[in-house]
Each structure stands twice: as C-alpha cells, then as structure tokens.
Design a protein around this motif. Structure first.
Motif, PDB file in Angstrom:
ATOM      1  N   PRO A   4       0.479  -0.832   0.155  1.00 39.07           N
ATOM      2  CA  PRO A   4       0.003   0.201  -0.050  1.00 39.07           C
ATOM      3  C   PRO A   4       1.019   1.397   0.020  1.00 39.07           C
ATOM      4  O   PRO A   4       0.553   2.133  -0.750  1.00 39.07           O
ATOM      5  CB  PRO A   4      -0.837  -0.035   1.790  1.00 39.07           C
ATOM      6  CG  PRO A   4      -1.311  -1.394   1.765  1.00 39.07           C
ATOM      7  CD  PRO A   4       0.286  -2.591   1.076  1.00 39.07           C
ATOM      8  N   GLU A   8       1.420   5.288  -2.672  1.00 34.27           N
ATOM      9  CA  GLU A   8       1.363   6.973  -2.133  1.00 34.27           C
ATOM     10  C   GLU A   8       1.995   7.746  -3.239  1.00 34.27           C
ATOM     11  O   GLU A   8       1.000   8.933  -3.069  1.00 34.27           O
ATOM     12  CB  GLU A   8       2.222   6.627  -0.823  1.00 34.27           C
ATOM     13  CG  GLU A   8       0.734   6.315   0.174  1.00 34.27           C
ATOM     14  CD  GLU A   8       1.546   6.540   1.832  1.00 34.27           C
ATOM     15  OE1 GLU A   8       2.349   7.078   1.844  1.00 34.27           O
ATOM     16  OE2 GLU A   8       1.309   5.779   2.335  1.00 34.27           O
ATOM     17  N   ASP A  43      -6.381  -5.396   1.391  1.00 37.88           N
ATOM     18  CA  ASP A  43      -4.988  -4.225   1.372  1.00 37.88           C
ATOM     19  C   ASP A  43      -4.567  -3.580   0.392  1.00 37.88           C
ATOM     20  O   ASP A  43      -5.138  -2.210   1.230  1.00 37.88           O
ATOM     21  CB  ASP A  43      -3.948  -5.294   1.935  1.00 37.88           C
ATOM     22  CG  ASP A  43      -2.735  -3.640   2.756  1.00 37.88           C
ATOM     23  OD1 ASP A  43      -4.388  -3.486   3.080  1.00 37.88           O
ATOM     24  OD2 ASP A  43      -2.086  -4.521   3.126  1.00 37.88           O
ATOM     25  N   CYS A  46      -8.570  -1.580  -0.613  1.00 38.34           N
ATOM     26  CA  CYS A  46      -8.739  -0.196   0.307  1.00 38.34           C
ATOM     27  C   CYS A  46      -7.511   0.593   0.662  1.00 38.34           C
ATOM     28  O   CYS A  46      -8.478   2.204   0.295  1.00 38.34           O
ATOM     29  CB  CYS A  46      -8.663  -0.721   1.978  1.00 38.34           C
ATOM     30  SG  CYS A  46      -9.159  -2.858   1.679  1.00 38.34           S
ATOM     31  N   SER A  47      -6.390   0.572  -0.180  1.00 39.54           N
ATOM     32  CA  SER A  47      -5.618   1.627   0.506  1.00 39.54           C
ATOM     33  C   SER A  47      -5.943   2.404  -1.341  1.00 39.54           C
ATOM     34  O   SER A  47      -5.493   4.304  -1.053  1.00 39.54           O
ATOM     35  CB  SER A  47      -4.492   1.852   0.828  1.00 39.54           C
ATOM     36  OG  SER A  47      -3.699   0.432   1.561  1.00 39.54           O
ATOM     37  N   THR A  50      -8.849   4.437  -0.113  1.00 42.94           N
ATOM     38  CA  THR A  50      -8.257   5.377   0.672  1.00 42.94           C
ATOM     39  C   THR A  50      -8.175   6.918  -0.382  1.00 42.94           C
ATOM     40  O   THR A  50      -8.258   7.996  -0.364  1.00 42.94           O
ATOM     41  CB  THR A  50      -7.939   4.974   1.523  1.00 42.94           C
ATOM     42  OG1 THR A  50      -8.209   4.101   2.193  1.00 42.94           O
ATOM     43  CG2 THR A  50      -7.488   6.287   2.500  1.00 42.94           C
ATOM     44  N   ARG A  51      -6.760   6.279  -1.000  1.00 39.22           N
ATOM     45  CA  ARG A  51      -5.818   7.496  -2.066  1.00 39.22           C
ATOM     46  C   ARG A  51      -6.807   7.963  -2.585  1.00 39.22           C
ATOM     47  O   ARG A  51      -7.048   9.339  -3.156  1.00 39.22           O
ATOM     48  CB  ARG A  51      -5.123   6.532  -2.673  1.00 39.22           C
ATOM     49  CG  ARG A  51      -4.336   7.355  -3.525  1.00 39.22           C
ATOM     50  CD  ARG A  51      -3.724   8.340  -3.222  1.00 39.22           C
ATOM     51  NE  ARG A  51      -3.341   9.341  -3.965  1.00 39.22           N
ATOM     52  CZ  ARG A  51      -2.261   8.891  -5.360  1.00 39.22           C
ATOM     53  NH1 ARG A  51      -1.419   7.665  -5.349  1.00 39.22           N
ATOM     54  NH2 ARG A  51      -1.778   9.862  -6.047  1.00 39.22           N
TER      55      ARG A  51
END
Length: 176
Positions: A4, A8, A43, A46-47, A50-51
């Motif tokens: 994850p 970013e 996982d 979900c990341s 959110t991002r």
C-alpha cells in the motif's frame, strides 16, 4: 509485488494500473496461499480506495487551482466507487476460498464437490477485475470539472474461457 505505501507517490491512474497489474500477476489459487493473496489484494484495494477519495477531496479544496491534466473530483469519486465494488467482490470470494482451502482434492469426487465453490470464487474475482477496469476507464478519459465520467458497459470486458475457469480443478492427467 506492491505494498500500500508504494501507491502513495503514484498518480491516480498509475496506482490503479499498479494494483490491476498486481491482481493479474498474482492469481488467487484455491488453497491457503490463495487466501494470503486475496488478503493482499484486499489491502491494496482498500488503500487505493482511500487514496482516490483523498485525491478527490484535495482537488475540491478552495485553495487548489483546477488542473485539467489531473482527473476531476467526480472521476476520482467514480473510480473510488468502482474500487469499492472490487473490494466487495474480493470479500465475497473469501467464503468459497476458505471452504476450498479446507477441502481435500485427492479424488475426482472431491473435485466435483468443489465445483460450485470454485465457480462462485472465480465469478467474484472476475467481477473484481471488471470493477478495476471500470475504475481505470473512469480515470482515462478527459473530463471537464463537474462532468461525471461515463462508465463502460457492464460486463463488456469479461471474457473467461471455460478451460481457464476449470483449470484450478487440478484434474489428474489434464493437459494445460
């Protein structure tokens, strides 16, 4: 194999592509290893959701100038919704996956008993991949601010040959 944190620093489109590539390259098998892989994919998804939601919120900030080279907040929100569907399908795939990972597959009768669970598992995984493709499509087209992206036709990109679906049955003597 992505983590994850790797997502970013990527652009939204690149992050969706990276997760889709990870899902393609690391297939979910009908055993405990498949359960680990499915958990990893959940996982990552979900990341990613959110991002995308955070990116949409950031783009709506009053102090942020509009940049037409970036996806609109509407496109980011729509992509996050598609990723949410992919997460839902992955979590729905857990039940048949757990059942399959606990069943013996030593005889033909054992393998036949697992056909329904296998079918359900791979249907959910196919729908999750389709949702990922729709997320990518919603970020691909240029969008004017305030104009939602058009979603691709539902089910249009799902082409699963029968031998690909049945291959996990690991039938003795079966050629691949």
């Amino acid at each position: 194999m992505y983590e994850p944190a790797d997502l970013e620093d990527m652009a939204a489109r690149d992050a969706v592509d990276a997760v889709a590539a990870d899902v393609r390259e690391h297939r979910v098998r009908r055993d405990r290893h498949g359960l680990f892989t499915a958990s990893r994919h959940i996982d990552l998804l979900c990341s990613l959701a959110t991002r995308l939601a955070a990116d949409a919120e950031h783009r709506l900030s009053a102090d942020q100038p509009y940049d037409p080279s970036l996806p609109s907040p509407e496109a980011l929100g729509q992509a996050a919704g598609h990723i949410g569907r992919a997460i839902a399908h992955y979590t729905q795939a857990l039940s048949p996956l757990i059942t399959l990972s606990q069943q013996p597959r030593s005889t033909l009768a054992d393998q036949v008993d697992g056909i329904d669970e296998t079918s359900t598992l791979y249907a959910h995984l196919a729908h999750a991949r389709q949702a990922l493709a729709e997320a990518r499509a919603s970020l691909s087209a240029p969008h004017e601010h305030g104009t939602p992206a058009a979603a691709p036709a539902r089910g249009a990109a799902i082409n699963l040959p029968v031998d690909r679906i049945l291959a996990p049955l690991d039938r003795p003597g079966r050629r691949r």
